[in-house]
Design an enzyme around this catalytic site. Structure first.
Site, short mmCIF file in Angstrom:
data_model
loop_
_atom_site.label_atom_id
_atom_site.label_comp_id
_atom_site.label_asym_id
_atom_site.label_seq_id
_atom_site.Cartn_x
_atom_site.Cartn_y
_atom_site.Cartn_z
CB ALA A 108 -0.90 0.01 1.22
CE LYS A 109 5.48 4.74 -0.29
NZ LYS A 109 6.49 3.70 0.01
N GLY A 110 0.35 5.78 0.71
CA GLY A 110 -0.59 6.89 0.82
C GLY A 110 0.17 8.19 0.78
#
Ligand code: GLU
Length: 421
Positions: A108-110
């Site tokens: 994931a990444k944000g």
């Protein structure tokens, strides 16, 4: 899949890399979209009160790439460049990275599109808390676990954890990693990425028969990853002859004092102003002769334009995605003279120790620092050996080998489980 919301140069790069690996692994056309495109993408508007009384809205994102192996895992970036395509590419890379290390996570990444250095400490806290508040329905210790990335740090992770916990009515340390030790973090997380890079550089030097005491290194980027890498390499006897950040670049063949550089940055917040004698053009730094070149700043700094001119023996990718596919084609031809430690292998120390933090938080049982690094180095050794053996066996680059291992892990889990995750 013909249309998607994922676009831009960084996603295009992740897509091209994936297609190369999918060709090599002969992955069926019908499986490719399922492996590449993220499961979920969340976009949120984060309004905060600025110090001057205005209300301002910042855009935030979180991309969860696949849910096949467990919760998703990855950092949160506060930077002006953040958009959904960049975040998605970084999430995809996190998947291959976690799979290569054998962690039970999808990637994931944000991020938030903001220059965090233009915010006051109060504004930064308000924005961090607001971002986590907006993400509460979509994250959780068994759903998606955040961590630091560019522009965020331990304090931001503590605000994330506190905001999530306040809404749940109890302290839930395991919702984020990279927290301060005083807020349920693990010993060693802050240094983990940089020390992991330095450890693998040490392994690559051994492999090539170069002694650390006679080696020189140049490090691009002097944030958490670059500065700890430089410090750890210096601790191993490697002479640091060049460093840079977004404000300055310094080069001195006699060697730079990393502890002095760190003290300067702690005081001024940037490298600029450290010295006038050794200052050089930042773009030139990557091209100077050295044994070890560590890009530890941004994506896409090594391109087809400068890849032929690199004069290093080892390229150790501390940053995510520093090398474009165009550059890779050139590095591939230079395989005998240039040993690449690809990003998903080289900088995995961060997420590996994040995994240890999550495990310790879930168990409420904390380890000593020696245990953290002992376990980290064992995982790194396994990955290092696997990548080298695979590259040799198939006659492919280290990057292709690392990605082939990571992609295969995800692919086989998807095949075993079926269509849902
Ligand atoms: N942001 C880091 C990375 O790109 C760390 C992620 C994590 O610890 O979850 O690998």
């Amino acid at each position: 899949m013909s249309e998607s919301i994922y676009s831009g140069p960084v996603f295009e790069m992740a897509r091209q890399q994936f297609n190369g690996v999918a060709d090599h692994l002969q992955i069926l056309e019908e499986d490719r979209a399922r492996l590449l495109y993220p499961k979920r993408a969340i976009a949120v508007s984060c309004p905060i009160h600025r110090d001057d009384g205005r209300t301002e809205v910042f855009q935030g994102y979180r991309v969860q790439h696949h849910l096949t192996l467990g919760p998703t895992k990855g950092g949160t970036r506060f930077a002006p460049s953040v958009d959904v395509g960049e975040v998605a590419a970084l999430a995809v890379w996190m998947s291959w990275k976690c799979a290569l290390a054998g962690l039970p996570y999808g990637g994931a990444k944000g991020g938030i599109t903001v220059d965090p250095y233009t915010l006051s400490p109060r504004e930064l806290e308000a924005l961090s808390r607001r971002y986590m508040q907006e993400m509460i329905p979509f994250v959780g210790p068994h759903t998606d676990v955040m961590a630091p990335d560019m522009g965020t740090n331990e304090q931001v992770m503590a605000w994330f954890m506190d905001t999530y916990s306040m809404y749940q009515g109890q302290t839930i340390n395991e919702i984020v990693t990279g927290k301060p030790v005083s807020a349920g973090g693990t010993l060693g997380r802050r240094e983990a990425t940089g020390r992991g890079v330095a450890h693998l550089v040490g392994r690559a030097l051994d492999h090539l028969g170069i002694s650390a005491g006679s080696a020189t290194a140049i490090v691009q980027g002097f944030g958490n990853v670059g500065s700890v890498t430089a410090y750890s390499l210096a601790g191993r006897g490697v002479k640091i002859i060049g460093v840079s950040d977004h404000t300055a670049a310094y080069h001195d063949p006699a060697g730079l004092d990393v502890a002095d550089l760190q003290r300067h940055v702690a005081k001024r917040g940037q490298l600029a102003g450290f010295s006038t004698q050794s200052a050089i053009e930042p773009s030139e730094l990557l091209l100077r002769k050295c044994d070890v070149l560590v890009p530890a700043a941004m994506e896409q700094v090594i391109t087809w334009q400068n890849a032929t001119e690199l004069k290093c023996r080892i390229l150790a990718e501390g940053a995510n995605g520093p090398t474009t596919p165009g550059a890779d084609a050139i590095l591939d031809q230079r395989r005998d003279e240039l040993f690449v430690l690809p990003d998903i292998l080289c900088n995995a120390g961060g997420v590996i120790v994040s995994y240890f933090e999550w495990v310790q938080d879930l168990q409420r049982l904390f380890w000593e620092e020696a245990e953290v690094f002992d376990r980290l180095y064992r995982i790194q050794e396994r990955s290092f050996q696997q990548v080298i053996a695979r590259a040799k066996r198939d006659g492919i680059s280290h990057r292709m080998a690392a990605m082939a291992i990571g992609v295969s892990v995800v692919q086989s889990a998807k095949h075993t489980r079926g269509l849902f995750p």
